[in-house]
Design a protein around this motif. Structure first.
Motif, short mmCIF file in Angstrom:
data_model
loop_
_atom_site.label_atom_id
_atom_site.label_comp_id
_atom_site.label_asym_id
_atom_site.label_seq_id
_atom_site.Cartn_x
_atom_site.Cartn_y
_atom_site.Cartn_z
N ILE A 159 0.84 -1.13 -0.03
CA ILE A 159 -0.06 0.15 -0.07
C ILE A 159 0.87 1.18 -0.06
N LEU A 160 0.69 1.99 -1.02
CA LEU A 160 1.65 3.34 -1.11
C LEU A 160 1.21 4.49 -0.20
N LEU A 161 2.15 4.71 0.59
CA LEU A 161 2.14 5.58 1.74
C LEU A 161 2.60 7.14 1.33
N LYS A 162 3.62 7.16 0.52
CA LYS A 162 4.39 8.58 0.23
C LYS A 162 4.90 8.49 -1.19
N SER A 163 5.19 9.47 -1.85
CA SER A 163 6.12 9.58 -2.99
C SER A 163 7.01 10.99 -2.74
N ALA A 164 8.14 10.61 -2.74
CA ALA A 164 9.19 11.88 -2.43
C ALA A 164 10.15 11.98 -3.76
N ALA A 165 10.66 13.24 -3.96
CA ALA A 165 11.63 13.45 -5.08
C ALA A 165 13.19 13.20 -4.64
N PHE A 166 13.86 12.83 -5.60
CA PHE A 166 15.46 12.84 -5.34
C PHE A 166 16.04 14.06 -5.54
N LYS A 167 16.98 14.42 -4.61
CA LYS A 167 17.84 15.76 -4.80
C LYS A 167 19.27 15.27 -4.71
N ILE A 168 19.91 16.41 -5.24
CA ILE A 168 21.45 16.36 -5.03
C ILE A 168 21.71 17.07 -3.79
N ILE A 169 22.65 16.34 -2.99
CA ILE A 169 22.93 16.79 -1.68
C ILE A 169 24.30 17.33 -1.46
#
Length: 297
Positions: A159-169
């Motif tokens: 069950i999908l809870l959240k979607s987040a982006a990838f970033k350059i750190i």
């Protein structure tokens, strides 16, 4: 025919040798021979061809086909045994990948305490890809899983809870820290610190490098996201991480990617599709799913 017959058959398909199979189970060779005869009679099919002149044992097409099903049966029986042993247990074996755990667990703690679940959780940490395998093998009751696409596995309910982006750190000491946005291809000459295989990040990073047609300079790999971020903070290199892994308070700079095509970090709660959750496990699921508009339990 019984379960032992199926086990003998499956092992004989693997090693194609009656003596080795008998030794493996600590039984006599005639016991293996009789078991195979019972299986062949049961299914009315020739499953092995004995080439006595060359001392070889060949598996027929039907034998290989049957073994596909027997392997699933034996695996299900193994899972059933593990689940029955834990059915009335006090502990919930819960998979919590490091990055997801850092993001979710602190916020959930008050509700878990309120529900009397904190003392029942026995957590296991590893990368999401490895976590999924542990879940399939019955080593865990449930887990939070990170992925790049929706989990499509008939053995797993996710069950999908959240979607987040990838970033350059990057470190605040790095010249890139002044940039708010960047194209991934502009990073081809940078030194990267990455997470090891077994983490979703490794696949996402590889995908971005392939799409931009360059081989990255990786100076260090680790299983520990805290070590990774500490090295980035000291400006040893830069990293490619999900937004969830880097709170604003950590003194690191997050740069948005401008690429039109880029992966997202999906967080799902997962358990085996045919696994019946006990009352404590259902309470845990309700806590995890509390913020979703649709209630699944």
């Amino acid at each position: 025919m019984n379960i032992k017959d199926l086990k003998y058959f499956h092992q004989l398909v693997k090693n194609k040798n009656f003596s080795q199979t008998a030794d493996y189970f600590g039984v006599s060779q005639p016991a293996i021979t009789l078991a195979i005869k019972r299986v062949e009679i049961q299914f009315g099919s020739k499953l092995f061809i004995r080439d006595r002149s060359h001392h070889e044992l060949q598996v027929t097409t039907g034998g290989y086909q049957l073994d596909q099903h027997i392997e699933q049966i034996l695996n299900e029986l193994m899972l059933a045994q593990k689940e029955l042993e834990r059915a009335d247990g006090e502990k919930i074996l819960f998979g919590l990948p490091p990055i997801i755990g850092t993001y979710y667990f602190p916020a959930l703690t008050p509700q878990l305490l309120h529900q009397g679940l904190m003392d029942t959780l026995e957590t296991f940490e590893t990368g999401s890809q490895d976590m999924l395998q542990l879940l399939q093998k019955g080593e865990l009751d449930s887990a939070l899983i990170g992925s790049l696409t929706s989990i499509a596995n008939h053995q797993i309910k996710a069950i999908l809870l959240k979607s987040a982006a990838f970033k350059i750190i990057v470190s605040s000491k790095n010249p890139l820290a002044d940039q708010k946005q960047i194209f991934f291809k502009q990073l081809k000459d940078q030194s990267f610190i990455t997470l090891n295989e077994g983490f979703v990040h490794a696949n996402a990073f590889k995908l971005m490098c392939e799409r931009n047609d360059f081989k990255p300079k990786i100076i260090y790999q680790t299983d520990d996201v805290h070590i990774l971020k500490a090295l980035v903070k000291e400006n040893v290199g830069i990293a490619f991480l999900t937004d969830l892994a880097v709170p604003e308070t950590e003194g690191l700079t997050k740069i948005d990617l401008l690429d039109a095509q880029q992966p997202s970090f999906l967080v799902s709660v997962a358990y085996r599709a045919n696994y019946l959750l006990n009352p404590k496990q259902r309470k845990l699921m309700k806590v995890l799913l509390a913020d979703l508009p649709t209630k699944f339990l």
